[in-house]
Structure formats: C-alpha cells, structure tokens
Scaffold this motif. Structure first.
Motif, PDB file in Angstrom:
ATOM      1  N   LEU A  30       0.817  -1.215   0.000  1.00 28.35           N
ATOM      2  CA  LEU A  30       0.000   0.000   0.000  1.00 28.35           C
ATOM      3  C   LEU A  30       0.857   1.275   0.000  1.00 28.35           C
ATOM      4  CD1 LEU A  30      -3.011   0.753  -0.067  1.00 28.35           C
ATOM      5  CD2 LEU A  30      -2.920   0.996   2.417  1.00 28.35           C
ATOM      6  N   PRO A  31       1.892   1.374   0.860  1.00 28.67           N
ATOM      7  CA  PRO A  31       2.764   2.550   0.754  1.00 28.67           C
ATOM      8  C   PRO A  31       3.462   2.647  -0.601  1.00 28.67           C
ATOM      9  CG  PRO A  31       3.112   1.432   2.856  1.00 28.67           C
ATOM     10  CD  PRO A  31       2.258   0.536   2.018  1.00 28.67           C
ATOM     11  N   LEU A  32       3.807   1.493  -1.198  1.00 25.16           N
ATOM     12  CA  LEU A  32       4.453   1.524  -2.512  1.00 25.16           C
ATOM     13  C   LEU A  32       3.492   2.012  -3.586  1.00 25.16           C
ATOM     14  CD1 LEU A  32       6.607  -1.736  -2.459  1.00 25.16           C
ATOM     15  CD2 LEU A  32       7.418   0.628  -2.451  1.00 25.16           C
ATOM     16  N   VAL A  33       2.219   1.684  -3.456  1.00 19.38           N
ATOM     17  CA  VAL A  33       1.224   2.220  -4.387  1.00 19.38           C
ATOM     18  C   VAL A  33       1.233   3.745  -4.313  1.00 19.38           C
ATOM     19  CG1 VAL A  33      -1.243   2.410  -4.902  1.00 19.38           C
ATOM     20  CG2 VAL A  33      -0.266   0.192  -4.335  1.00 19.38           C
ATOM     21  N   ALA A  34       1.262   4.256  -3.073  1.00 23.77           N
ATOM     22  CA  ALA A  34       1.247   5.712  -2.899  1.00 23.77           C
ATOM     23  C   ALA A  34       2.506   6.359  -3.466  1.00 23.77           C
ATOM     24  CB  ALA A  34       1.100   6.053  -1.412  1.00 23.77           C
ATOM     25  N   VAL A  35       3.666   5.743  -3.202  1.00 25.37           N
ATOM     26  CA  VAL A  35       4.940   6.350  -3.608  1.00 25.37           C
ATOM     27  C   VAL A  35       5.200   6.181  -5.097  1.00 25.37           C
ATOM     28  CG1 VAL A  35       7.440   6.225  -3.340  1.00 25.37           C
ATOM     29  CG2 VAL A  35       5.973   6.127  -1.324  1.00 25.37           C
ATOM     30  N   ALA A  40       3.235  10.056  -4.263  1.00 28.68           N
ATOM     31  CA  ALA A  40       2.801  10.767  -3.060  1.00 28.68           C
ATOM     32  C   ALA A  40       3.956  11.532  -2.427  1.00 28.68           C
ATOM     33  CB  ALA A  40       2.218   9.781  -2.051  1.00 28.68           C
ATOM     34  N   SER A  41       3.636  12.660  -1.812  1.00 23.12           N
ATOM     35  CA  SER A  41       4.625  13.475  -1.109  1.00 23.12           C
ATOM     36  C   SER A  41       4.848  12.920   0.291  1.00 23.12           C
ATOM     37  CB  SER A  41       4.139  14.919  -1.004  1.00 23.12           C
ATOM     38  OG  SER A  41       2.987  14.993  -0.170  1.00 23.12           O
ATOM     39  N   ALA A  42       5.851  13.453   0.990  1.00 21.50           N
ATOM     40  CA  ALA A  42       6.123  13.029   2.360  1.00 21.50           C
ATOM     41  C   ALA A  42       4.926  13.316   3.259  1.00 21.50           C
ATOM     42  CB  ALA A  42       7.373  13.735   2.886  1.00 21.50           C
ATOM     43  N   LEU A  43       4.276  14.475   3.039  1.00 19.64           N
ATOM     44  CA  LEU A  43       3.096  14.817   3.834  1.00 19.64           C
ATOM     45  C   LEU A  43       1.975  13.808   3.600  1.00 19.64           C
ATOM     46  CD1 LEU A  43       1.522  16.701   5.692  1.00 19.64           C
ATOM     47  CD2 LEU A  43       0.931  18.077   3.679  1.00 19.64           C
ATOM     48  N   GLU A  44       1.732  13.459   2.346  1.00 19.60           N
ATOM     49  CA  GLU A  44       0.675  12.498   2.036  1.00 19.60           C
ATOM     50  C   GLU A  44       0.984  11.122   2.615  1.00 19.60           C
ATOM     51  OE1 GLU A  44      -1.035  14.244  -2.215  1.00 19.60           O
ATOM     52  OE2 GLU A  44       0.824  13.064  -2.179  1.00 19.60           O
ATOM     53  N   MET A  45       2.248  10.731   2.618  1.00 18.33           N
ATOM     54  CA  MET A  45       2.627   9.445   3.216  1.00 18.33           C
ATOM     55  C   MET A  45       2.392   9.464   4.723  1.00 18.33           C
ATOM     56  SD  MET A  45       3.448   7.379   0.876  1.00 18.33           S
ATOM     57  CE  MET A  45       4.177   6.093   1.893  1.00 18.33           C
ATOM     58  N   GLY A  46       2.678  10.589   5.355  1.00 21.47           N
ATOM     59  CA  GLY A  46       2.436  10.706   6.790  1.00 21.47           C
ATOM     60  C   GLY A  46       0.962  10.610   7.117  1.00 21.47           C
ATOM     61  N   VAL A  47       0.130  11.243   6.286  1.00 15.05           N
ATOM     62  CA  VAL A  47      -1.315  11.182   6.495  1.00 15.05           C
ATOM     63  C   VAL A  47      -1.814   9.747   6.325  1.00 15.05           C
ATOM     64  CG1 VAL A  47      -3.555  11.905   5.568  1.00 15.05           C
ATOM     65  CG2 VAL A  47      -1.705  13.572   5.817  1.00 15.05           C
ATOM     66  N   LEU A  48      -1.320   9.045   5.293  1.00 14.61           N
ATOM     67  CA  LEU A  48      -1.732   7.658   5.050  1.00 14.61           C
ATOM     68  C   LEU A  48      -1.367   6.768   6.235  1.00 14.61           C
ATOM     69  CD1 LEU A  48      -2.909   5.532   3.130  1.00 14.61           C
ATOM     70  CD2 LEU A  48      -0.619   5.289   2.125  1.00 14.61           C
ATOM     71  N   SER A  49      -0.157   6.944   6.753  1.00 16.49           N
ATOM     72  CA  SER A  49       0.280   6.152   7.901  1.00 16.49           C
ATOM     73  C   SER A  49      -0.564   6.453   9.134  1.00 16.49           C
ATOM     74  CB  SER A  49       1.760   6.429   8.187  1.00 16.49           C
ATOM     75  OG  SER A  49       2.195   5.724   9.321  1.00 16.49           O
ATOM     76  N   ALA A  50      -0.842   7.729   9.381  1.00 15.06           N
ATOM     77  CA  ALA A  50      -1.623   8.119  10.557  1.00 15.06           C
ATOM     78  C   ALA A  50      -3.053   7.594  10.481  1.00 15.06           C
ATOM     79  CB  ALA A  50      -1.622   9.632  10.695  1.00 15.06           C
ATOM     80  N   LEU A 104      -6.816   5.815  -1.265  1.00 16.79           N
ATOM     81  CA  LEU A 104      -5.934   5.100  -0.339  1.00 16.79           C
ATOM     82  C   LEU A 104      -6.180   5.548   1.098  1.00 16.79           C
ATOM     83  CD1 LEU A 104      -2.484   4.840  -2.159  1.00 16.79           C
ATOM     84  CD2 LEU A 104      -4.476   3.331  -2.269  1.00 16.79           C
ATOM     85  N   TYR A 105      -6.497   6.838   1.282  1.00 20.06           N
ATOM     86  CA  TYR A 105      -6.830   7.311   2.631  1.00 20.06           C
ATOM     87  C   TYR A 105      -8.045   6.562   3.175  1.00 20.06           C
ATOM     88  CZ  TYR A 105      -3.827  11.432   1.852  1.00 20.06           C
ATOM     89  OH  TYR A 105      -2.772  12.277   1.611  1.00 20.06           O
ATOM     90  N   VAL A 106      -9.078   6.456   2.340  1.00 21.57           N
ATOM     91  CA  VAL A 106     -10.302   5.770   2.760  1.00 21.57           C
ATOM     92  C   VAL A 106     -10.029   4.298   3.038  1.00 21.57           C
ATOM     93  CG1 VAL A 106     -12.624   5.076   2.046  1.00 21.57           C
ATOM     94  CG2 VAL A 106     -11.805   7.387   1.537  1.00 21.57           C
ATOM     95  N   VAL A 107      -9.273   3.662   2.156  1.00 19.97           N
ATOM     96  CA  VAL A 107      -8.926   2.251   2.343  1.00 19.97           C
ATOM     97  C   VAL A 107      -8.116   2.068   3.618  1.00 19.97           C
ATOM     98  CG1 VAL A 107      -7.566   0.328   1.416  1.00 19.97           C
ATOM     99  CG2 VAL A 107      -9.054   1.648  -0.101  1.00 19.97           C
ATOM    100  N   GLY A 108      -7.163   2.968   3.856  1.00 12.73           N
ATOM    101  CA  GLY A 108      -6.322   2.858   5.044  1.00 12.73           C
ATOM    102  C   GLY A 108      -7.107   2.950   6.335  1.00 12.73           C
ATOM    103  N   VAL A 109      -7.982   3.932   6.432  1.00 12.84           N
ATOM    104  CA  VAL A 109      -8.712   4.121   7.688  1.00 12.84           C
ATOM    105  C   VAL A 109      -9.776   3.036   7.889  1.00 12.84           C
ATOM    106  CG1 VAL A 109     -10.497   5.690   6.783  1.00 12.84           C
ATOM    107  CG2 VAL A 109      -9.788   5.848   9.170  1.00 12.84           C
TER     108      VAL A 109
END
Length: 406
Positions: A30-35, A40-50, A104-109
């Motif tokens: 999932l993070p690799l999909v974003a990157v 995805a930017s560093a900010l977007e990766m942080g949001v996805l992780s959170a 991805l945000y929706v899927v993550g949460v």
C-alpha cells in the motif's frame, strides 16, 4: 504447541494465519502504491500512515463494547468481507486509471477499523474455543501467525510487487480474506451469556477492570511503558545502521530476519518457559530480553547487533504469550472484548507517542543516547511489574466470574 491447533480453534487459526499473511503483503504494497504509482509526497505518506493507526485510538474502546454485544463469528465474517471489498477496490481502480491518494486514505482508515474489530473479536473468542489448560498454548499458536506473517510477508511482498506491480500485489491480501471468511463461516461459536442492557454499558468498563485488578494493573502499566519505549526504536534502527554504522541494505534485511526468526522460535518455547519459571517471571524475562536490543545497537558491533535482534524477537514472544493469556483469563465474563480493546488502545497509544517522540530525542541528544533511553524506558516498564504481585505469579489465577458494574 501444534496439537492445540484443533477443533473449532483450528478453523479460527487457519483463517487468521492466511489473512495475517495477506495483510503483511499490503503493509508493504500500500505505501508503494502511494509512492510509486501516485507519486505521493512526504506529507501524504504521513497522512496515510496516521489514518491506518487512527481507528485503534479513536474507536478502540468502542470496539470492545461492540464486540461484546455482537456474535463474534458474525464480526469476523463481516470485517473480512469489508476488507476484501476495500482492498479489491485498489487494483480495480488502478486498472481503470481512477486510483487517487484520497482512495488510499479511505482504504487505510476503513481497513484499520476492520482490523481493530477482527483482532478484538478473535482474541475474545479464543478462551471459548479451548479448555482453560490449553489457553496459553492457543495464544502461542495465535502469536505464531503474527510472527510468521511479519517475518515472511515483507519478502513475499517485495517479490509480488516486482512481478505484479504494487496495486495488483494487494489482490493477494484481498484473496486471503476469502479463505478467512470460509474459515469463520465454519466455526461453531459457543453460546455466549446474554449481553448487558445498553443502559449498563460503559466505555470505561474495560479500563476499570484493567486498573482495578491487582495483577492486571501492573501488567498494563508495564506493557504501556515498555511499548512506548520500544516504539522509539522502530524509526531509528534503519537510520542508525545505514547512516552512522554504514551498514548495507543486505545487513538491514538480515537484522530484520533474525528478529523475525527469533520471534517465531519464541512462540514454540513460551508455554514451556512459563510452566518452568511461572507466568510472571516469563513476562519479566521477555521484557528484559527485548530491552537489550537498544544496548546491542549502541555498541555498533555487528555480531552483538544481531544477537540483540534475536533477544528482542525472542523476548517479544516470551512477554506476549503470558500477557495475552492473563488478560483473557482474568477478564470478567461478558467483558473480554472491552478489556482486550482497552488494552490495545493503551498500548497502541503508547507506541504512537513513542514513535513520535523518538525523532525529537534523536535530534536533541543524538541517536546513540536515544538508544540507551529506549533501554531505560523498557527496563522501567519491567520494574513496574517486578515490584508487583505479578512477579511471584506461577499459574493462572481463578477465572473472574462477575461483571464489573457501575
């Protein structure tokens, strides 16, 4: 331990093993999909992780209330079905060219929420599927799933991402939930006592059990402190090995493999070690071994670093099995779900604070001193348990029968 994986527990165990293995793939993919796919930017990766962690903190206490009221088998089936649909939407959207970071945000949460409910339900169900004398072995088998998935999953994920690309590697996790759903459907769930009236349900019930019991109170305080300290180590290990010790990526991988292999081995010896030294001392020895990892890294000596990782992996199983078993055995009837979710909220909350604090401490004092702070913090958590009645506990106390009421 293998012989305890039988009967109705075997069905739960197989389903959880397959889905945990698939989830380990998604944690990498999932993070690799974003990157890679979405840049995805560093900010977007942080949001996805959170967002992946947020449900455990926001709904942790609620999850226990829901699980204690709902049929556990139904919770497992519907959460697996939800995860199947959510994860399947990622490769589907990628194939159609519709994939966006917001999806991805929706899927993550939402998958985080599904995992919260599923994990709480499965841990709540275990005591009803095995005899009391097999409870510790059953928890060893359940922890084996997690350790096997965490050890083999990332390697499998890397291969799948390379062969299939990241979005379609997630299909493996989605498919794993089909097996998990079938396994859950086959479980014959024992009859549970009637749920308490809604007017008597309190979100704080699980917390009051944990902090009101003379054994559980030091156990949860010890675990929360040690988890907070241990979580400081996660963000620093790769940074320290690569930038300060100039180790290769291959060594970083070897270090993680040693940790995972030791954790798997630990699940096979945890029950025997508990029987030999007692439940309390097994927990204490596990936390002590895990605390050595920070000191081992501090030395900068390659063989010592690998030995520290082995100690940490072994220790994780030695403290994980008795604490799970005690929590299940001492929770009042009808509150196992709330006690489990309250525990997870406190421990995961501690891990979140620890991970966020590590960067601040490493910036202020340097990475090496922070490694010693990690060790001191874990030893402080161990001391809380060592100075309590938990230290002398050899066998499981009597099962609590009464329900805590307001």
């Amino acid at each position: 331990m293998a012989w305890v994986v039988r009967g109705e527990f075997r069905k739960l165990w197989i389903g959880q093993l397959v889905s945990a293995s698939g989830s380990a793939v998604t944690r990498v993919a999932l993070p690799l999909v974003a990157v890679v796919t979405l840049q995805a930017s560093a900010l977007e990766m942080g949001v996805l992780s959170a967002l992946s962690i947020a449900p455990h903190l926001l709904f942790g206490l609620h999850a226990g209330v829901w699980v204690d009221r709902w049929p556990l088998r139904r919770v497992l089936i519907w959460t697996d079905l939800g995860a199947l649909v959510l994860l399947g939407s990622v490769p589907a959207a990628a194939a159609l060219g519709w994939l966006r970071i917001e999806q991805l945000y929706v899927v993550g949460v939402l998958t985080g929420l599904m995992a919260l409910l599923s994990d709480t339900a499965s841990q709540t169900m275990i005591p009803s599927l095995v005899p009391r004398e097999d409870l510790m072995r059953a928890n060893s088998a359940a922890l084996l799933n997690y350790n096997l998935a965490g050890t083999l999953g990332p390697s499998a994920a890397g291969l799948l991402v390379q062969v299939l690309t990241a979005p379609f590697a997630i299909l493996v996790d989605a498919a794993s939930y089909v097996v998990s759903i079938v396994s859950a459907c086959l479980i014959r769930e024992p009859e549970r006592p009637p749920a308490r009236p809604r007017s008597e349900v309190r979100l704080s019930a699980g917390l009051r059990v944990l902090f009101g019991h003379p054994m559980l109170r030091p156990l949860v305080l010890s675990a929360a402190i040690a988890a907070m300290a241990g979580a400081m180590l996660g963000p620093l290990v790769v940074l320290f090995l690569v930038r300060e010790l100039h180790q290769s990526a291959a060594f970083v991988g070897l270090n993680l493999t040693v940790f995972g292999a030791a954790a798997v081995a630990g699940t096979f010896v945890a029950t025997a070690w508990c029987n030999r030294v007692g439940i309390g001392r097994c927990y204490l020895s596990g936390v002590f071994l895990a605390a050595l990892n920070g000191v081992a890294l501090f030395t900068g000596v390659t063989p010592v670093i690998l030995l520290g990782s082995a100690c940490a992996g072994l220790g994780m199983s030695l403290f994980g099995v008795p604490q799970r078993t005690l929590r299940q055995a001492l929770a009042p009837e009808g509150l196992v779900g709330q006690v489990t979710s309250s525990w997870r909220t406190l421990v995961i909350g501690g891990q979140t604070v620890g991970a966020a604090t590590s960067g601040v401490l490493a910036t202020a004092f340097g990475i090496r001193p922070t490694l010693l702070i990690v060790t001191a913090g874990m030893l402080a958590g161990m001391l809380v348990a060592a100075l309590s009645p938990l230290r002398g506990l050899r066998d499981l106390p009597e099962v609590a029968r009464s329900v805590v009421r307001d």
